[in-house]
Design an enzyme around this catalytic site. Structure first.
Site, short mmCIF file in Angstrom:
data_model
loop_
_atom_site.label_atom_id
_atom_site.label_comp_id
_atom_site.label_asym_id
_atom_site.label_seq_id
_atom_site.Cartn_x
_atom_site.Cartn_y
_atom_site.Cartn_z
N GLY A 233 -24.23 -11.85 14.93
CA GLY A 233 -24.26 -13.22 15.43
C GLY A 233 -24.57 -13.28 16.90
N PRO A 234 -24.85 -14.49 17.40
CG PRO A 234 -25.52 -16.69 17.62
CD PRO A 234 -24.83 -15.76 16.70
CB THR A 237 -20.31 -16.22 17.85
OG1 THR A 237 -20.88 -14.93 17.73
CG2 THR A 237 -21.39 -17.21 18.20
N GLY A 238 -17.37 -14.61 18.89
CA GLY A 238 -16.05 -14.16 18.44
C GLY A 238 -16.08 -12.96 17.51
CD GLU A 457 -35.04 -35.33 35.92
OE1 GLU A 457 -34.82 -35.40 34.68
OE2 GLU A 457 -35.50 -34.31 36.46
CG ASP A 531 -39.90 -30.91 31.84
OD1 ASP A 531 -38.74 -30.58 31.56
OD2 ASP A 531 -40.20 -31.75 32.70
P1 ATP Z 1 -20.78 -10.30 22.29
O1 ATP Z 1 -21.73 -10.29 21.16
O2 ATP Z 1 -21.39 -10.79 23.55
O3 ATP Z 1 -19.99 -9.05 22.43
P2 ATP Z 1 -18.67 -11.48 20.79
O4 ATP Z 1 -19.24 -12.24 19.65
O5 ATP Z 1 -18.09 -10.15 20.49
O6 ATP Z 1 -19.71 -11.42 21.97
P3 ATP Z 1 -16.07 -12.12 21.74
O7 ATP Z 1 -16.00 -11.06 22.76
O8 ATP Z 1 -15.33 -11.91 20.48
O9 ATP Z 1 -17.59 -12.43 21.44
O10 ATP Z 1 -15.63 -13.51 22.34
C1 ATP Z 1 -15.48 -13.74 23.71
C2 ATP Z 1 -14.37 -14.72 23.95
O11 ATP Z 1 -14.72 -15.99 23.46
C3 ATP Z 1 -13.09 -14.37 23.24
O12 ATP Z 1 -12.29 -13.52 23.99
C4 ATP Z 1 -12.44 -15.72 23.04
O13 ATP Z 1 -11.71 -16.09 24.18
C5 ATP Z 1 -13.60 -16.65 22.91
N1 ATP Z 1 -13.90 -16.96 21.50
C6 ATP Z 1 -15.06 -16.70 20.87
N2 ATP Z 1 -15.01 -17.14 19.59
C7 ATP Z 1 -13.79 -17.68 19.41
C8 ATP Z 1 -13.14 -18.29 18.29
N3 ATP Z 1 -13.73 -18.43 17.12
N4 ATP Z 1 -11.87 -18.70 18.47
C9 ATP Z 1 -11.24 -18.57 19.65
N5 ATP Z 1 -11.81 -18.00 20.73
C10 ATP Z 1 -13.07 -17.57 20.64
#
Ligand code: ATP
Length: 650
Positions: A233-234, A237-238, A457, A531
């Site tokens: 995922g991007p 995104t957690g 704008e 743009d």
């Molecule tokens: P990358 O791909 O850049 O490593 P990642 O997808 O692993 O990013 P994380 O490191 O898991 O992203 O997320 C960074 C922070 O964003 C987390 O520490 C948290 O604070 C917040 N965060 C992201 N997604 C969530 C979620 N679904 N719920 C709560 N907090 C979130």
């Protein structure tokens, strides 16, 4: 209560080595009579023979066939020259101690010379041969060089590996895995409660927790426990958060490291670290290995390897593939990995039997954003009645990490303004700051430039207000922010599929700025760079990626495998290339003409809006409604996709 008891540092400290070496050195010198161990003055063989020939020498003691100790006669001791020599040596003289000492080369030669002189001068000098034994001195003199060499070697190695004296001595651990271990002793645990939204992904990883907790439930029916799951995922995104939550819920040891931790400048280190990681994980099974940013080692092999320089990365990947094959289904080690770029990963890594599952962790939708806000608002002191629905509406396209950042930034803004609680305006300011950068109110700008920015704008705002599919406008500002001199902020609809008319309307709105400059001043400027960049990319994507051009047809040159990433050879002929260029230009010019026409027809409203903007600097939807009237288009509300959820709601 603070715990003052620190664990004793029992590690072998480099200072010990240096200390021991110095003590040994001093000891050696003392035992062997080097420093302060003797009181005799030193002389040279030629001077000694002079004294001998003068009849000054009573006795010569030859020690260990290399040193001569010289005793003078009582009469000679009182001679001025010997007194002076002794004074220069600054040493007190005991009655029985020798007066001079010196070292000579070949003992036989020296003895012969000595005996010849005695005979020739008929002297009564005594000759005495002695062997002095100093076991400590001998032992030390034989081992001291080795100790010193080892000491210096350890010192250099520590410096090379970045560990100072008393440091970790990482050079010895270079082939060891750098994974951080989170286990049950850790106080701060992440659970599924900390992960907001991401229901589908959570469900899938929940199953992994179950595999670890109750493997027999699955194996009893003949099923095999999956070996790995890939979180895709991007950024932000957690994915990492989700993996940590799996470990927290499964109450299993969690080995966490990043793909780049495997790679070192030494050959073979990556593979060795992979082996060590799997060994450690197996020893602690059931356990989880989490490899973040796996694309650092998991990129497809054999591509773009012109120099052969990434052989080390390939070796590491090969070892990872072997390890994932090698450990059986009953070892209870599950490998989780995360990446933003599943498309560049080696196919062998993704095949069933390795990363059996791919879990997509997408950008959160409006409902998920609300839940993420709720998680991150918990620790904040917020004003009463703060509407999380409103906040989630204002943040389309934001990732979880962005939302966490908005909450933190809002708290900082509120603190800067000496507020007691964080309110809605702080959040809006935080969103603006994250999207557009810091406000630069003092930026120097001429009145004519400011006027051009205001019309630019206002042009965006007018065109987007009048087009059905353009994103609804939130506010327009001519306060410089970050690198831009002004901005029109939209609230894009969250679409899963996009139709050509929607794309075209958005392009037309993006070209509204340049069109307004043309309509009002009959001049264009460089202010439309971003743009134009956006519009050109969009038009190219319409033609070459989405197959939305009639002339080029229903085909795509997009390659999801990433094999043609460097684009050395175009997958189309020169004629098609020309056609593509023509189509792109055609799409953009048509939309530009459309924007110009719209603005010419509404020149008075455009001017009115620009004047309000020049006066107020920031205007909102209400100001636009006052000029243009209500926007006649209805925005379709999104509903949940799953019929199950629909039933629940009913
Ligand atoms: P990358 O791909 O850049 O490593 P990642 O997808 O692993 O990013 P994380 O490191 O898991 O992203 O997320 C960074 C922070 O964003 C987390 O520490 C948290 O604070 C917040 N965060 C992201 N997604 C969530 C979620 N679904 N719920 C709560 N907090 C979130």
């Amino acid at each position: 209560m603070s715990n003052d008891k620190k664990p004793k540092n029992t590690k072998f400290n480099a200072y010990w080595i240096y200390g021991i070496a110095i003590v040994l050195f001093l000891g050696f010198n003392i035992f062997s009579g080097g420093i302060g161990g003797s009181s005799e003055g030193s002389t040279t063989p030629s001077q000694f023979f002079k004294f001998l020939r003068n009849g000054d020498v009573k006795k010569v003691e030859i020690v260990n066939k290399r040193k001569a100790l010289v005793y003078l006669t009582t009469k000679a001791s009182n001679k001025e020259i010997h007194k002076k020599n002794k004074k220069e040596s600054f040493l007190p003289t005991a009655a029985s101690s020798p007066d001079y000492q010196f070292e000579f080369g070949d003992v036989q030669l020296f003895q012969k010379q000595l005996e010849d002189t005695i005979k020739e001068r008929q002297l009564e000098t005594d000759l005495d041969f002695k062997t002095e034994t100093n076991p400590w001195g001998d032992l030390l003199s034989s081992i001291l060089p080795f100790i010193l060499i080892i000491g210096v070697w350890i010192f250099i190695m520590r410096r090379m590996s970045g560990g100072g004296p008393g440091g970790g001595g990482q050079i010895f651990n270079i082939g060891k895995s750098k994974a951080k271990l989170f286990d049950e002793n850790l106080e701060t645990k992440t659970t599924f409660e900390d992960v907001a939204g991401l229901e589908g992904a959570k469900e899938e990883v929940q199953e992994i927790v179950d595999f670890l907790k109750h493997p027999e439930k699955y194996t009893a029916l003949g099923g095999k426990i999956p070996k790995g799951a890939l979180l895709v995922g991007p950024p932000g995104t957690g994915k990492t958060l989700l993996a940590k939550a799996v470990a927290g819920e499964a109450k299993a040891p969690f080995f966490s490291l990043s793909g780049s931790d495997f790679v070192e400048m030494f050959v073979g280190v990556g593979a060795s670290r992979v082996r060590d990681l799997f060994k450690q994980a197996k020893d602690k099974s059931p356990s989880i290995i989490f490899i973040d940013e796996i694309d650092a080692i998991g990129r497809a092999r054999g591509k773009s390897n012109f120099s052969g320089s990434n052989d080390e990365r390939e070796n590491t990947l090969n070892q990872l593939l072997t390890e994932m094959d090698g450990f059986g289904t009953n070892t209870n080690v599950i490998v989780l990995a995360a990446t933003n770029r599943a498309d560049v990963l080696d196919k062998a890594l993704m095949r069933a039997g390795r990363f059996d599952r791919q879990i997509y962790v997408d950008l959160p939708d409006i409902r998920e954003r609300k839940e993420i806000f709720e998680v991150h608002l918990k620790p904040l002191k917020k004003s009463k009645g703060l509407d999380t629905d409103f906040l989630s509406k204002q943040t389309p396209g934001f990732s979880g990490a962005d939302i966490a950042n908005v909450c933190n930034e809002a708290a900082l803004i509120a603190a800067r303004n000496n507020k007691k609680a964080v309110d809605k305006q702080d959040f809006l300011d935080a969103v603006d700051r994250i999207i557009g950068g810091l406000e630069k109110k003092n930026k120097i700008i001429t009145p004519s430039e400011k006027r051009a920015v205001a019309f630019h704008e206002a042009g965006h705002a007018t065109v987007s207000w009048m087009l059905e599919h353009a994103s609804p406008l939130v506010k327009v500002t001519i306060v410089p922010r970050g690198r831009s001199l002004g901005a029109a902020w939209y609230l894009p609809e969250e679409r899963l599929i996009v139709r050509p008319e929607q794309m075209l309307d958005e392009m037309c709105a993006a070209l509204g700025g340049r069109a307004a400059e043309k309509v009002i001043f009959d001049k264009i400027s460089t202010g439309a760079l971003s743009d134009l960049e956006k519009v050109t990319k969009q038009a190219r994507a319409m033609v070459t990626v989405y197959g939305l051009s009639d002339k080029v047809g229903n085909l795509t040159y997009y390659d999801s495998s990433g094999e043609n990433e460097f684009g050395f050879s175009k997958p189309y002929s020169e004629r098609t290339a020309e056609l593509i260029d023509k189509e792109i230009s055609n799409i953009i010019e048509t939309q530009y003409e459309r924007a110009v026409k719209l603005l010419e027809d509404n020149k008075d409203k455009l001017t009115e809006l620009a004047e309000v903007l020049l006066k107020k600097e920031v205007i909102f939807k209400d100001n636009l409604e006052a000029i243009f009237g209500k926007r006649p288009f209805v925005v379709e509300e999104a509903v949940k996709s799953s019929p199950k959820n629909k039933e629940e709601e009913e």
